[in-house]
Design an enzyme around this catalytic site. Structure first.
Site, PDB file in Angstrom:
ATOM      1  N   GLY A 130       0.837  -1.169   0.162  1.00 32.17           N
ATOM      2  CA  GLY A 130       0.071   0.169   0.026  1.00 32.17           C
ATOM      3  C   GLY A 130       0.660   1.244  -0.003  1.00 32.17           C
ATOM      4  N   ASN A 131       0.118   2.262   0.375  1.00 33.98           N
ATOM      5  CA  ASN A 131       0.899   3.642   0.274  1.00 33.98           C
ATOM      6  C   ASN A 131       0.178   4.454   1.249  1.00 33.98           C
ATOM      7  OD1 ASN A 131      -1.022   5.621  -1.081  1.00 33.98           O
ATOM      8  ND2 ASN A 131      -0.797   3.683  -2.640  1.00 33.98           N
ATOM      9  N   ARG A 132       1.006   5.619   1.610  1.00 38.37           N
ATOM     10  CA  ARG A 132       0.603   6.411   2.719  1.00 38.37           C
ATOM     11  C   ARG A 132      -0.622   7.512   2.409  1.00 38.37           C
ATOM     12  NH1 ARG A 132       5.997   8.902   4.409  1.00 38.37           N
ATOM     13  NH2 ARG A 132       4.757  10.116   5.898  1.00 38.37           N
ATOM     14  N   SER A 133      -1.091   7.500   1.115  1.00 37.81           N
ATOM     15  CA  SER A 133      -2.168   8.727   0.596  1.00 37.81           C
ATOM     16  C   SER A 133      -3.289   8.591   1.777  1.00 37.81           C
ATOM     17  CB  SER A 133      -2.428   8.422  -0.695  1.00 37.81           C
ATOM     18  OG  SER A 133      -3.657   9.204  -0.840  1.00 37.81           O
TER      19      SER A 133
END
Ligand code: CTP
Length: 408
Positions: free
Chosen positions: A208-211
């Protein structure tokens, strides 16, 4: 710190004005609550006095030497009337001054935001709609009411938006003036992706990512405030739905892709603000992957995800605007804007909103600063502000580029 007048008129949603008052005072504003006499049937003056630290009166006969009916409006930086009932809108449109709130509205030089709440029939009545049009023509902001459960068992347009949404929008007006919440997206359909995709490895793990989704949320909230019909395709965002916005929750890039293609088909504006994983694990284990107690961990084969923005560009219907986002850092080859221009050309979208993320800026933060690059060579810088203020700046670039509305 700004001086805010919080007008409260007599509807059951007046109880939410106490939460809005709290949001304003916690942001450091000095708030003077001016209820109508009807509002005090729902919430007592003592509540507003205790939460604001200021006296509360409804008529022009108190505090006469101070000439309160003139001074309160003259010295305000912002007036927010929430809830604004059908009767309050009618009296404001007619220019009446039969209580302290309407007298204040006639003497205010500052931006005025009305937040209507009433039963659906009252909202849709031509008398109310004419009054709203009159107030908007004079430069006031009149937010569209939220759709949902009303006081009784029925539902429809007429709900007061949540206090957090009103506070965020009031802050935009305080910063940038009433014109940023003009009703210029009325009749437009807007689809926005937000958040970050998660690509599963096994039933418990993902890439995933931190958005945080906050910029997409702000874009949706401001577009709805400006009259658009908004769909938010939200990848893994826990935030409450902004008022008036339909949220379609998704998890993976593939889910986001199908939702965007379905929702974009009849949209006037498509905004890809989601952080889409460029790759996903080639296969998803059906059971939790176990670490091999002996040696090194396995490597994870990845495959490319489709470029959804580029796909949406190829399917763009006539007159539709497609807006991409880019998080960039400069490097030895080129600076942020040069990379962004190249990306705009590569993706083929109409506008590209560029975040400079050097040094870990932006993710999860409450504020932002961007440049908006257009395929025709134009570029607009939007300076550091809350994500709602930046969103208003982005819609200021988008709105004049839309073809004339057929039904606005
Ligand atoms: N995007 C998309 N589908 C993808 C990846 C990105 O639709 N598979 C969209 C994002 O929502 C954003 C824009 O493309 O609007 C830019 O994303 P970014 O990841 O910065 O672009 P990339 O093409 O991946 O470029 P880079 O080489 O910088 O990674």
């Amino acid at each position: 710190m700004s001086r805010i007048v919080l007008g409260v008129s007599g509807g059951v949603a007046a109880y939410k004005a106490a939460l809005l008052l709290r949001a304003f005072t916690e942001a450091g504003h000095d708030v003077r609550v001016v209820p109508t006499p009807g509002a005090l049937h729902f919430v007592g003056a003592a509540t507003f006095e205790a939460l604001s630290g200021n006296p509360v009166t409804t008529d022009v006969w108190s505090d006469v030497p101070e000439v309160a009916h003139v001074r309160i409006g003259q010295t305000a930086d912002l007036v927010v009337v929430a809830p604004a009932t059908a009767d309050l809108l009618a009296r404001a449109a007619a220019g009446r001054a039969d209580d302290l709130l309407t007298a204040t509205l006639l003497t205010a030089h500052c931006p005025v935001v009305f937040v209507p709440a009433m039963h659906t029939e009252m909202w849709l009545h031509p008398a109310t709609q004419d009054n709203v049009a009159t107030l908007r023509r004079r430069g006031a902001v009149v937010l569209p009411p939220a759709v949902g459960r009303l006081t009784g068992p029925d539902s429809g347009p007429g709900r007061l938006p949540e206090p957090a949404d009103i506070a965020a929008l009031a802050d935009v007006v305080l910063t940038s003036g009433a014109a940023v919440l003009a009703h210029d997206l009325a009749g437009r359909r807007v689809v926005i992706s937000a958040g970050g995709t998660r690509e599963p490895l096994d039933p418990v793990r993902y890439l995933g990512n931190r958005s945080s989704g906050k910029q997409g949320w702000a874009l949706a909230r401001v577009a709805a405030a400006r009259g658009a019909e908004v769909v938010l395709v939200a990848a893994n965002v826990e935030l409450p739905a902004p008022f008036g916005v339909r949220v379609v929750p998704v998890g993976t890039a593939e889910e986001l892709r199908s939702a965007m293609h379905a929702e974009a088909a009849d949209a006037d504006v498509v905004v890809m603000s989601a952080a889409v994983a460029d790759f996903r694990p080639a296969s998803v284990a059906g059971a939790k992957m176990k670490k091999d107690s002996a040696g090194e961990p396995d490597s994870v084969p990845l495959v490319r995800n489709p470029d959804i923005l580029a796909e949406l560009v190829t399917k763009r219907r006539p007159g539709q605007l497609v807006v991409g986002f880019a998080a960039e850092t400069g490097d030895d080859d080129a600076d942020v804007l040069t990379h962004a221009r190249a990306k705009l050309a590569r993706k083929g979208c109409d506008l590209l909103v560029v975040n400079d993320v050097s040094g870990g800026q932006v993710f999860g933060r409450a504020d932002n600063a961007v440049a908006v690059l257009a395929a025709d060579g134009a570029s607009t810088e939007i300076g550091l502000g809350t994500k709602d203020t930046v969103a208003a700046g982005i819609w200021d670039v988008v709105a004049p580029r839309l073809e004339p509305a057929t039904q606005a």
